[in-house]
Scaffold this motif. Structure first.
Motif, mmCIF file in Angstrom:
data_model
loop_
_atom_site.group_PDB
_atom_site.id
_atom_site.type_symbol
_atom_site.label_atom_id
_atom_site.label_comp_id
_atom_site.label_asym_id
_atom_site.label_seq_id
_atom_site.Cartn_x
_atom_site.Cartn_y
_atom_site.Cartn_z
ATOM 1 N N GLU A 300 -9.557 -5.905 7.609
ATOM 2 C CA GLU A 300 -9.188 -6.791 6.506
ATOM 3 C C GLU A 300 -8.507 -6.014 5.386
ATOM 4 O O GLU A 300 -7.509 -6.465 4.809
ATOM 5 C CB GLU A 300 -10.436 -7.502 5.978
ATOM 6 N N ASN A 301 -9.038 -4.823 5.073
ATOM 7 C CA ASN A 301 -8.445 -4.011 4.008
ATOM 8 C C ASN A 301 -7.045 -3.527 4.380
ATOM 9 O O ASN A 301 -6.105 -3.596 3.576
ATOM 10 C CB ASN A 301 -9.337 -2.806 3.702
ATOM 11 N N PHE A 302 -6.898 -3.015 5.602
ATOM 12 C CA PHE A 302 -5.607 -2.492 6.029
ATOM 13 C C PHE A 302 -4.545 -3.588 6.040
ATOM 14 O O PHE A 302 -3.455 -3.417 5.484
ATOM 15 C CB PHE A 302 -5.714 -1.868 7.423
ATOM 16 N N LEU A 303 -4.855 -4.701 6.688
ATOM 17 C CA LEU A 303 -3.875 -5.770 6.810
ATOM 18 C C LEU A 303 -3.554 -6.391 5.460
ATOM 19 O O LEU A 303 -2.417 -6.813 5.214
ATOM 20 C CB LEU A 303 -4.377 -6.830 7.792
ATOM 21 N N GLY A 304 -4.546 -6.420 4.577
ATOM 22 C CA GLY A 304 -4.295 -6.938 3.234
ATOM 23 C C GLY A 304 -3.308 -6.073 2.468
ATOM 24 O O GLY A 304 -2.414 -6.581 1.775
ATOM 25 N N LYS A 305 -3.448 -4.763 2.598
ATOM 26 C CA LYS A 305 -2.533 -3.850 1.910
ATOM 27 C C LYS A 305 -1.125 -3.885 2.528
ATOM 28 O O LYS A 305 -0.136 -3.605 1.847
ATOM 29 C CB LYS A 305 -3.080 -2.413 1.989
ATOM 30 N N LEU A 306 -1.049 -4.213 3.821
ATOM 31 C CA LEU A 306 0.243 -4.221 4.512
ATOM 32 C C LEU A 306 0.989 -5.542 4.400
ATOM 33 O O LEU A 306 2.168 -5.621 4.781
ATOM 34 C CB LEU A 306 0.044 -3.889 5.994
ATOM 35 N N LYS A 307 0.344 -6.554 3.879
ATOM 36 C CA LYS A 307 0.967 -7.879 3.806
ATOM 37 C C LYS A 307 2.254 -7.821 2.992
ATOM 38 O O LYS A 307 2.279 -7.344 1.853
ATOM 39 C CB LYS A 307 0.011 -8.891 3.172
ATOM 40 N N GLY A 308 3.343 -8.270 3.592
ATOM 41 C CA GLY A 308 4.632 -8.305 2.927
ATOM 42 C C GLY A 308 5.410 -7.001 2.970
ATOM 43 O O GLY A 308 6.550 -6.946 2.509
ATOM 44 N N VAL A 309 4.820 -5.946 3.522
ATOM 45 C CA VAL A 309 5.484 -4.632 3.558
ATOM 46 C C VAL A 309 6.332 -4.519 4.826
ATOM 47 O O VAL A 309 5.824 -4.681 5.937
ATOM 48 C CB VAL A 309 4.444 -3.487 3.520
ATOM 49 N N LYS A 310 7.605 -4.192 4.662
ATOM 50 C CA LYS A 310 8.501 -4.075 5.806
ATOM 51 C C LYS A 310 9.053 -2.662 6.001
ATOM 52 O O LYS A 310 9.447 -2.295 7.099
ATOM 53 C CB LYS A 310 9.670 -5.054 5.645
ATOM 54 N N ASP A 311 9.113 -1.880 4.944
ATOM 55 C CA ASP A 311 9.659 -0.524 5.037
ATOM 56 C C ASP A 311 8.709 0.376 5.825
ATOM 57 O O ASP A 311 7.528 0.502 5.480
ATOM 58 C CB ASP A 311 9.863 0.057 3.647
ATOM 59 N N PRO A 312 9.176 1.047 6.881
ATOM 60 C CA PRO A 312 8.285 1.861 7.732
ATOM 61 C C PRO A 312 7.645 3.041 7.004
ATOM 62 O O PRO A 312 6.483 3.368 7.250
ATOM 63 C CB PRO A 312 9.190 2.331 8.871
ATOM 64 N N GLU A 313 8.384 3.698 6.109
ATOM 65 C CA GLU A 313 7.790 4.815 5.370
ATOM 66 C C GLU A 313 6.658 4.323 4.469
ATOM 67 O O GLU A 313 5.633 4.985 4.320
ATOM 68 C CB GLU A 313 8.850 5.532 4.537
ATOM 69 N N ARG A 314 6.867 3.157 3.854
ATOM 70 C CA ARG A 314 5.822 2.597 2.993
ATOM 71 C C ARG A 314 4.597 2.233 3.817
ATOM 72 O O ARG A 314 3.454 2.430 3.389
ATOM 73 C CB ARG A 314 6.367 1.360 2.256
ATOM 74 N N LYS A 315 4.808 1.679 5.008
ATOM 75 C CA LYS A 315 3.686 1.376 5.906
ATOM 76 C C LYS A 315 2.851 2.622 6.162
ATOM 77 O O LYS A 315 1.624 2.604 6.068
ATOM 78 C CB LYS A 315 4.200 0.834 7.253
ATOM 79 N N ARG A 316 3.529 3.710 6.507
ATOM 80 C CA ARG A 316 2.820 4.944 6.844
ATOM 81 C C ARG A 316 2.036 5.472 5.645
ATOM 82 O O ARG A 316 0.916 5.965 5.790
ATOM 83 C CB ARG A 316 3.815 5.997 7.346
ATOM 84 N N LYS A 317 2.614 5.392 4.471
ATOM 85 C CA LYS A 317 1.923 5.849 3.266
ATOM 86 C C LYS A 317 0.668 5.015 3.015
ATOM 87 O O LYS A 317 -0.401 5.557 2.716
ATOM 88 C CB LYS A 317 2.859 5.758 2.056
ATOM 89 N N ILE A 318 0.804 3.703 3.130
ATOM 90 C CA ILE A 318 -0.330 2.806 2.894
ATOM 91 C C ILE A 318 -1.450 3.100 3.880
ATOM 92 O O ILE A 318 -2.631 3.198 3.514
ATOM 93 C CB ILE A 318 0.123 1.333 3.000
ATOM 94 N N ILE A 319 -1.079 3.243 5.143
ATOM 95 C CA ILE A 319 -2.092 3.470 6.182
ATOM 96 C C ILE A 319 -2.770 4.817 5.994
ATOM 97 O O ILE A 319 -3.997 4.939 6.110
ATOM 98 C CB ILE A 319 -1.443 3.349 7.572
#
Length: 542
Positions: A300-319
């Motif tokens: 729930e936490n991971f997917l919540g932070k990733l909602k609306g994010v499309k840039d791959p570098e930003r995804k990796r940073k968030i994760i």
């Protein structure tokens, strides 16, 4: 950055690696691989690293790689001031390859200019010096086929150098200054297109430079166990993020061997796992690995932070950041049980992760680029409460598998295909939370991988997976028009993940797989195959 990550491994002065300074050649990391095949420890850092970082690695030989630049370009990368003096004072031989040779010639007062005849591809050279240290005492007059890729050439050599080989066109192909222990090659001995290249490298490193060919996985294991014990006090505890993949599993078993039950493993369900991954991996941990593992559902936490994010570098940073938050939240729970909070986190970081994530340290130059930030290197937050233990960060994937065998890690773990730390987040292009993308991808991927296993191909393929595209295509299913999703199948062969070729499937295999996917997975009406090698592509799409 890469040099600081590696330097602590050699600070004690015990290991003396062959050090490669990277000036941007597409073959640089192939040099690393080739020399390691000679049982010689080899590491690679950016060529513009500061002198103290080079010295901290305590090299026995330094190789200057090739590169795409001209030494006359305004922003041409170069080794730091004082480098040649350091090498001479410490008796460290230096070998320049292609651009590296031209850099030596220019810096020492010779002349490098645009050649009249550029040399690209397979070329013929002749050893013209009777006493060449690089080619060996019996090589005089020998004709070799080599791989060249250069426009500039050395027109005048610095004082003390001699030409030891020339191309068929008469240009300088190899130079030496034995008294200064300086050597240069205008060709690439590390590629298969230079058939005698490995033989010459072996002769140069072992016979001429006296480098011992004694680097092996037993020594790696012993050194890393000592390193872990030197970091972790006798009463301190350690957390390990265990995914079930090769890297984290081998890292966990190694650290457990070093400190025993003071290791606490954690499996995190981040909502980005493959089909039934959580159940399968936890079962393998219990039945095969026999390590105590705690499972936390943080999807729930991971997917919540990733909602609306499309840039791959930003995804990796968030994760990467979210993983650290989970680990830091787990530490106090361990502390309640053992009386003190863990101070360390074990990660299965590999050498390719470091290479692809690390830009030139403070150079301000872009001859080496960050390919992508791996969640466990470039994706980590700047400030962390846990200190990292990364016992595999000098190893390639195949070397980790060999190390795992020495540790008696079950084959079921060692033979698993690599799976990216960010999981399906980098295989769903765009926003991973949109629609039913993750579930569709899981079903497609499961069909693809199971078909590969059923066909007996799994062990012949380095990595295979499916990708969800953020596009809809028109199709016909059940005599009706559909407007559904497109997916891509990718399978590659590789030795270390740094380079890769696409796997050639039998035509019937592809027909059967595509039929199963389109008939069994609702929401998919088009299947494509990725037949791109690395380079120019990376393995993952994001």
């Amino acid at each position: 950055m890469a040099s600081s990550i590696l330097s602590d491994m050699f600070a004690s002065g015990g290991e003396k690696p062959v050090l490669i300074l990277d000036f941007g050649s597409q073959y640089t990391h192939l040099i690393t691989r080739r020399i390691r095949q000679l049982s010689i420890l080899t590491v690679c850092i950016t060529g513009t690293s500061p002198l103290h970082a080079i010295a901290a690695l305590n090299p026995c030989v330094i190789i200057l790689s090739g590169g795409p630049n001209s030494v006359h370009a305004n922003d041409a990368p170069s080794f730091p001031d004082g480098f040649l003096e350091y090498a001479e004072e410490n008796g460290v031989p230096v070998l320049g390859i292609c651009y590296g040779m031209q850099l030596l010639v220019q810096k020492l007062g010779g002349k490098v200019a645009d050649g009249e005849k550029h040399e690209y591809g397979k070329m013929v050279i002749t050893v013209v010096e009777e006493e060449s240290e690089f080619f060996g005492p019996e090589a005089s007059g020998e004709i070799q086929t080599v791989w060249m890729s250069h426009g500039d050439e050395a027109l005048r050599l610095p004082e003390g150098f001699k030409v030891v080989a020339r191309s068929l066109q008469g240009s300088v192909a190899a130079i030496e200054n034995p008294s200064k222990k300086l050597y240069g090659l205008q060709f690439h001995p590390e590629v298969t297109h230079s058939p005698k290249g490995m033989e010459s490298l072996r002769h140069f490193l072992i016979d001429v430079c006296g480098v011992p060919a004694d680097w092996n996985m037993e020594d790696v294991l012993e050194e890393q166990i000592k390193h872990v014990r030197s970091m972790v006090g006798p009463d301190e505890h350690v957390i390990c993020g265990l995914s079930g993949g090769v890297d984290s599993t081998v890292a966990a078993v190694l650290v457990h061997k070093a400190i025993g039950d003071r290791l606490h493993c954690l499996f995190v369900d981040n909502g980005l796992l493959r089909y039934q991954e959580r159940e399968r991996v936890m079962s393998s941990f219990r039945n095969e690995l026999h390590l105590p593992v705690t499972c936390i559902d943080a999807s729930e936490n991971f997917l919540g932070k990733l909602k609306g994010v499309k840039d791959p570098e930003r995804k990796r940073k968030i994760i990467g950041e979210e993983f650290i938050h989970v680990f830091e939240g787990f530490a106090p729970k361990v502390g309640e049980e053992v009386g003190r909070n863990p101070l360390f986190l074990v990660q299965g970081t590999l050498y390719p992760d470091v290479i692809e994530s690390c830009p030139p340290p403070g150079s301000g130059r872009n001859h080496s680029h960050t390919i992508k930030s791996h969640h466990n290197v470039g994706g980590l937050p700047e400030r962390m409460n846990l200190k990292l233990i990364e016992p595999l960060k000098l190893l390639f994937k195949d070397e980790v598998r060999r190390l795992g065998k020495f540790l008696n890690v079950p084959e079921s773990f060692l033979k698993r295909h690599p799976f990216p730390g960010p999981g399906l987040a980098v295989r769903v292009l765009g926003d991973v939370t949109e629609g039913n993308a993750l579930n569709i991808l899981r079903e497609v991927d499961e069909i693809f991988i199971q078909a590969i296993k059923d066909a007996g191909l799994y062990d012949s393929i380095w990595q295979a997976f499916a990708v969800f595209l953020p596009v809809r295509t028109v199709g016909v299913q059940g005599d009706q028009r559909t407007h559904a999703n497109a997916v891509v199948l990718r399978a590659i062969t590789s030795e270390d993940g740094m380079t890769a070729d696409w796997y050639y499937f039998d035509h019937k295999f592809l027909i059967d797989v595509v039929s199963k996917i389109c008939n069994q997975v609702r929401g998919v009406n088009r299947v494509c195959q990725d037949i791109t090698s690395k380079p120019p592509a990376t393995v993952e799409w994001e």
